[in-house]
Scaffold this active site. Sequence first.
Site, PDB file in Angstrom:
ATOM      1  N   ASN A  10       9.057  58.830  49.727  1.00 18.97           N
ATOM      2  CA  ASN A  10       8.580  57.469  49.457  1.00 18.97           C
ATOM      3  C   ASN A  10       9.061  56.605  50.617  1.00 18.97           C
ATOM      4  O   ASN A  10      10.231  56.257  50.712  1.00 18.97           O
ATOM      5  CB  ASN A  10       9.175  56.990  48.125  1.00 18.97           C
ATOM      6  CG  ASN A  10       8.741  55.579  47.776  1.00 18.97           C
ATOM      7  OD1 ASN A  10       8.126  54.885  48.590  1.00 18.97           O
ATOM      8  ND2 ASN A  10       9.062  55.155  46.577  1.00 18.97           N
ATOM      9  N   ARG A  89       4.330  59.207  48.255  1.00 17.06           N
ATOM     10  CA  ARG A  89       3.839  58.012  47.564  1.00 17.06           C
ATOM     11  C   ARG A  89       3.015  57.204  48.569  1.00 17.06           C
ATOM     12  O   ARG A  89       3.503  56.829  49.623  1.00 17.06           O
ATOM     13  CB  ARG A  89       5.011  57.171  47.092  1.00 17.06           C
ATOM     14  CG  ARG A  89       4.543  55.891  46.468  1.00 17.06           C
ATOM     15  CD  ARG A  89       5.675  54.973  46.163  1.00 17.06           C
ATOM     16  NE  ARG A  89       5.154  53.766  45.561  1.00 17.06           N
ATOM     17  CZ  ARG A  89       5.646  52.564  45.778  1.00 17.06           C
ATOM     18  NH1 ARG A  89       6.682  52.400  46.564  1.00 17.06           N
ATOM     19  NH2 ARG A  89       5.111  51.522  45.192  1.00 17.06           N
ATOM     20  N   HIS A 178       1.819  50.037  40.962  1.00 20.16           N
ATOM     21  CA  HIS A 178       2.794  50.646  40.039  1.00 20.16           C
ATOM     22  C   HIS A 178       2.119  51.660  39.112  1.00 20.16           C
ATOM     23  O   HIS A 178       2.643  51.960  38.034  1.00 20.16           O
ATOM     24  CB  HIS A 178       3.471  49.596  39.121  1.00 20.16           C
ATOM     25  CG  HIS A 178       4.424  48.679  39.797  1.00 20.16           C
ATOM     26  ND1 HIS A 178       4.589  47.365  39.387  1.00 20.16           N
ATOM     27  CD2 HIS A 178       5.280  48.850  40.824  1.00 20.16           C
ATOM     28  CE1 HIS A 178       5.495  46.782  40.144  1.00 20.16           C
ATOM     29  NE2 HIS A 178       5.934  47.657  41.033  1.00 20.16           N
ATOM     30  N   ARG A 239       8.092  36.958  44.698  1.00 18.63           N
ATOM     31  CA  ARG A 239       6.650  36.658  44.715  1.00 18.63           C
ATOM     32  C   ARG A 239       6.296  35.702  43.584  1.00 18.63           C
ATOM     33  O   ARG A 239       6.820  35.826  42.486  1.00 18.63           O
ATOM     34  CB  ARG A 239       5.836  37.949  44.556  1.00 18.63           C
ATOM     35  CG  ARG A 239       5.889  38.830  45.783  1.00 18.63           C
ATOM     36  CD  ARG A 239       5.154  40.149  45.556  1.00 18.63           C
ATOM     37  NE  ARG A 239       6.000  41.254  45.917  1.00 18.63           N
ATOM     38  CZ  ARG A 239       5.849  42.495  45.480  1.00 18.63           C
ATOM     39  NH1 ARG A 239       4.871  42.792  44.659  1.00 18.63           N
ATOM     40  NH2 ARG A 239       6.675  43.443  45.865  1.00 18.63           N
ATOM     41  N   GLY A 332      13.477  45.726  33.347  1.00 16.36           N
ATOM     42  CA  GLY A 332      13.033  46.202  32.030  1.00 16.36           C
ATOM     43  C   GLY A 332      13.985  47.230  31.428  1.00 16.36           C
ATOM     44  O   GLY A 332      14.189  47.258  30.210  1.00 16.36           O
ATOM     45  N   GLU A 333      14.583  48.060  32.280  1.00 14.32           N
ATOM     46  CA  GLU A 333      15.470  49.112  31.758  1.00 14.32           C
ATOM     47  C   GLU A 333      16.878  48.597  31.471  1.00 14.32           C
ATOM     48  O   GLU A 333      17.626  49.226  30.726  1.00 14.32           O
ATOM     49  CB  GLU A 333      15.565  50.267  32.768  1.00 14.32           C
ATOM     50  CG  GLU A 333      14.270  51.065  32.867  1.00 14.32           C
ATOM     51  CD  GLU A 333      14.262  52.040  34.040  1.00 14.32           C
ATOM     52  OE1 GLU A 333      15.331  52.559  34.404  1.00 14.32           O
ATOM     53  OE2 GLU A 333      13.171  52.267  34.600  1.00 14.32           O
ATOM     54  N   GLU A 384       8.932  57.886  38.919  1.00 17.20           N
ATOM     55  CA  GLU A 384       7.726  58.087  39.720  1.00 17.20           C
ATOM     56  C   GLU A 384       7.809  59.380  40.531  1.00 17.20           C
ATOM     57  O   GLU A 384       6.809  60.056  40.742  1.00 17.20           O
ATOM     58  CB  GLU A 384       7.527  56.884  40.657  1.00 17.20           C
ATOM     59  CG  GLU A 384       7.085  55.639  39.895  1.00 17.20           C
ATOM     60  CD  GLU A 384       7.501  54.340  40.551  1.00 17.20           C
ATOM     61  OE1 GLU A 384       8.713  54.039  40.558  1.00 17.20           O
ATOM     62  OE2 GLU A 384       6.624  53.631  41.065  1.00 17.20           O
TER      63      GLU A 384
END
Length: 400
Positions: A10, A89, A178, A239, A332-333, A384
């Site tokens: 990646n 990726r 994503h 962003r 989120g985790e 991923e």
Amino acid sequence: MSKNAVLVINCGSSSLKFSLIEPNSSKVIISGVAERLLSAEAFLKTSYAGTKTSTRLNPPFDHQTAVDVIVAALYEHNLVEHLLAVGHRLVHGGESYSQPTVIIDAVKQRIKELAKLAPLHNPVNLIGVEAAEKAFADLPQVAVFDTAFHQSMPEKAFIYGIPYKLYQQHGIRRYGFHGTSHYFVGKQAAKLLHKPFRSTSVISAHLGNGCSVTAIDNGQSVDTSMGLTPLEGVVMGTRSGDVDPGIIFHLIQQLNYSATDVDKLLNKESGLLGISEMSNDCRTIEEAIINDEDARANLTMDIFCYRVAKTIASYMASLSHFDGLIFTGGIGENSNLVRSRIVNSLKLLNLELDETKNTEVRFGKSGLISKQGSNNCWVIATNEEQVIAEQTYQLISKDK
Ligand code: ADP
């Protein structure tokens, strides 16, 4: 010796992550990350058999140097003979790629053309491909695209309200990103539900530095919050997410911003950083709320969470049924505070958290965090690399 491992690469602008994975057992044999590439401080951190090492890279400190050191480590530990293929990726596959693809010259050419849509990502992803091709000339290289999972979106979700010919002539439409992460966590949710993925309908919120929310209906992405670029959608680390496009004209015409200034403002100086004027890091903002009762930090968090909640609620228009909500990504985790504020706005979707579970399921753990009687809400740690390894393995094994 059986060839059953995939090297996953990646490649970012100043970093390169790698892992050697056996897809069938999900085992990570060796992994690491090269950081600060293209600077004299470039180094490679590697983790192998429980031991972590850090190596300074030599000039020219570039991606090829990093790949050369990774290859040397694979030889040192006698891992090269296990290698079946290299999986990369790739950020933008446009409408050309909805599946993982073996990288031949024509594919590289198409990825270069698609750099028009992802100038910050596709060229640098290709550097990783070319470095791996040099190092492993005999191995197949496979591209797994971030946009691929979202290619199932219907036209009503991906066409902008601007002249249609801009889509036809220049490919201006919503693509979403994503995708590999949303696909992985969606499939994991299906496993938790003991249902086939093709009949699982969930909303997945990937909240990291970049944030996106996806509606997955019967195993397919039917809408997602990022668009032509990863700037659209919810508020992110730096962003802005959605803004009135009129703001751009105001900045240019009234405040004398150049197009480059606006680009920098919306991509690098907005989001959590821009609102809080403190940090783009969710942890810093949380600490300011908890320790200092900082009003701006609190407002920043409220804006961030409200926008995610609104997006989740809007996807009720996209789903045939609702099996649950998934949180993933660094925020989120890990952030029970963010999860709690988001779900608190979603009572009308019959979502309510069990706050004990919400506090427990953090730091790489996965599990259900909703109350009994509530719709499901899970934290699912994304992976991923595992998807890239699996898809590469399946494609190459099928071709053999
Ligand atoms: P990327 O999008 O670059 O892959 P990550 O998914 O790693 O990023 O997410 C980075 C974000 O996760 C940062 O905003 C960071 O503050 C947040 N994060 C990581 N750990 C925690 C934590 N314990 N509590 C709150 N936020 C966290």
